[in-house]
Design a protein around this motif. Sequence first.
Motif, PDB file in Angstrom:
ATOM      1  N   VAL A 342       5.322   3.207   5.967  1.00 53.98           N
ATOM      2  CA  VAL A 342       4.331   4.275   6.009  1.00 53.98           C
ATOM      3  C   VAL A 342       5.064   5.594   6.261  1.00 53.98           C
ATOM      4  CG1 VAL A 342       2.299   5.172   7.215  1.00 53.98           C
ATOM      5  CG2 VAL A 342       2.604   2.695   6.967  1.00 53.98           C
ATOM      6  N   GLU A 350       2.943   7.508  -2.541  1.00 54.00           N
ATOM      7  CA  GLU A 350       2.334   6.267  -3.015  1.00 54.00           C
ATOM      8  C   GLU A 350       2.601   5.181  -1.987  1.00 54.00           C
ATOM      9  OE1 GLU A 350       2.595   3.154  -6.792  1.00 54.00           O
ATOM     10  OE2 GLU A 350       3.542   5.139  -6.918  1.00 54.00           O
ATOM     11  N   LEU A 351       1.529   4.726  -1.325  1.00 53.34           N
ATOM     12  CA  LEU A 351       1.671   3.695  -0.305  1.00 53.34           C
ATOM     13  C   LEU A 351       1.755   2.316  -0.954  1.00 53.34           C
ATOM     14  CD1 LEU A 351      -0.915   4.841   2.404  1.00 53.34           C
ATOM     15  CD2 LEU A 351       1.565   5.107   2.461  1.00 53.34           C
ATOM     16  N   GLU A 353       0.808  -1.377  -1.910  1.00 51.44           N
ATOM     17  CA  GLU A 353      -0.520  -1.964  -2.075  1.00 51.44           C
ATOM     18  C   GLU A 353      -0.943  -2.800  -0.878  1.00 51.44           C
ATOM     19  OE1 GLU A 353      -0.798  -4.145  -5.665  1.00 51.44           O
ATOM     20  OE2 GLU A 353      -0.778  -2.378  -6.961  1.00 51.44           O
ATOM     21  N   LEU A 355      -0.944  -2.043   2.005  1.00 48.98           N
ATOM     22  CA  LEU A 355      -1.558  -1.194   3.025  1.00 48.98           C
ATOM     23  C   LEU A 355      -2.907  -0.635   2.568  1.00 48.98           C
ATOM     24  CD1 LEU A 355       1.577   0.797   4.255  1.00 48.98           C
ATOM     25  CD2 LEU A 355       0.459  -1.133   5.387  1.00 48.98           C
ATOM     26  N   ASP A 356      -3.441  -1.148   1.457  1.00 48.07           N
ATOM     27  CA  ASP A 356      -4.713  -0.634   0.938  1.00 48.07           C
ATOM     28  C   ASP A 356      -5.801  -0.654   2.007  1.00 48.07           C
ATOM     29  OD1 ASP A 356      -3.586  -0.193  -1.503  1.00 48.07           O
ATOM     30  OD2 ASP A 356      -4.546  -1.889  -2.515  1.00 48.07           O
ATOM     31  N   ALA A 359      -5.345   2.208   4.637  1.00 45.63           N
ATOM     32  CA  ALA A 359      -5.131   3.580   4.159  1.00 45.63           C
ATOM     33  C   ALA A 359      -6.052   4.581   4.842  1.00 45.63           C
ATOM     34  CB  ALA A 359      -5.302   3.635   2.651  1.00 45.63           C
ATOM     35  N   LYS A 360      -7.310   4.191   5.052  1.00 41.19           N
ATOM     36  CA  LYS A 360      -8.264   5.109   5.678  1.00 41.19           C
ATOM     37  C   LYS A 360      -7.796   5.510   7.075  1.00 41.19           C
ATOM     38  CE  LYS A 360     -12.123   3.518   7.479  1.00 41.19           C
ATOM     39  NZ  LYS A 360     -13.494   3.021   7.711  1.00 41.19           N
ATOM     40  N   ASP A 363      -4.821   7.895   6.747  1.00 42.34           N
ATOM     41  CA  ASP A 363      -5.247   9.228   6.316  1.00 42.34           C
ATOM     42  C   ASP A 363      -5.928   9.993   7.450  1.00 42.34           C
ATOM     43  OD1 ASP A 363      -4.268   8.721   3.802  1.00 42.34           O
ATOM     44  OD2 ASP A 363      -6.212   8.163   2.947  1.00 42.34           O
TER      45      ASP A 363
END
Length: 427
Positions: A342, A350-351, A353, A355-356, A359-360, A363
């Motif tokens: 991260v 581009e993180l 996948e 970590l999908d 992600a929120k 962010d």
Amino acid sequence: MKRKTGRWLLLSGAVLATLSLTACSGKSDSGKTEIELVQYKPEAVEVFEALEKAFNETHDDIHLTIESPSDAMTILKTRFIREDAPDIIGIGGDVNFSSFVDSDMLMDISDYAGLADIKQAYRDIDKELEYVPEDGVYAVPYVANAAGILYNREMFQEHGWEIPETWDEFMDLCEEIQSEGILPFYFGFKDVWTTLAPWNAMAVGLADPGVCREVNRGKTTFTEEYREVAEKMLALLPYGPDDPYAYDYNGACTAFANGESAMYTIGSYAVPQIKSVNPDMDIDSFVFPVNEKEEDNVLNSGVDLQFSVMADCKNKEAAYEVLDFLLRDESIQMYLDNQSAVPCKEGDFELPEILDGMAKYIDEGRMADYQDHYYPAEMSVDAQIQTFLMQGDVDAFLEKFDKDWVRYNRDIIRKVEAYEKEHPTND
């Protein structure tokens, strides 16, 4: 939390206090300024070799050497004693960094312009690691990792399982998975350090991020702060293998990679190991849902790698130029792609996948550091947690935790008490 085979040993306070570090860099025979960086992540040696090569190909006046030894902290410790420190060190945001700051070994880099691009959440994490508040900034957070729960995305889609957002939903999911004849978790608890993965990921959502500092101040106890963490840690065991201690880290990674469980309580740092077994596995992750409201959940994310300039570095401008290069977006993206990490820097990266599902939280900056980054190595908290899980006695575990904390943090507690007397507060 770098995934390691043991906690690093620190220099003794007596040795640290007498060190007079001398940076080894200077001018080479070619007339270039020599900068040496020693970093502690041997698993990232390939990406650092590429970064070293790219830097040297694009700089005529500076030559950069990056060392990535397998036992970096022990090697650094020896070099410090020999007064042969590198110019820059790459270490984690943990108790080692705390001790280095406390011993005045690191340069105050408050004037480094690149700090302005670092996410405030990670800069705050570094400040929290100081035993007592210090003036200045002593590291540039580079990349972080995230811990929670990895899950087999293909398996979840096949069975129609929903990602839980609360503790009750989480327990219901475990029951549902188990009822379908599938093992919910692998743990890897044969290796004691793996017990810290779910412990940390739950603690950030159930205990105050500054709990260790508040205990040092005498404002609370771990018995008060960690009871729910301990109880919920025990609640995971029925959803793992019959013997949670039969598999070590590598064994658990292999079992999860082979589809033997739906989930794995570990951090993003485990993905390269899992992918080495099953390169095509579709892995995602979610934050440990330890609370009854989703908005109370917190991502467990700490500084996995940061760069500090040694206090006696003789070529500060050249060291800063190296940091500038490492902080280029393309340099960071190269590291992210290689290590599933991260970024600590603001930007449109581009993180991975995997970590999908997190992600929120990344962010929004809704995250807190690993609790074990504050634990002294001598206390062997990972082994204490393993013993607790075997015995199941919450009261005995918490009582020992409080007692051992005072024993192994006596000097730090005295330092905090002295600081509090000189800087009284109203709380």
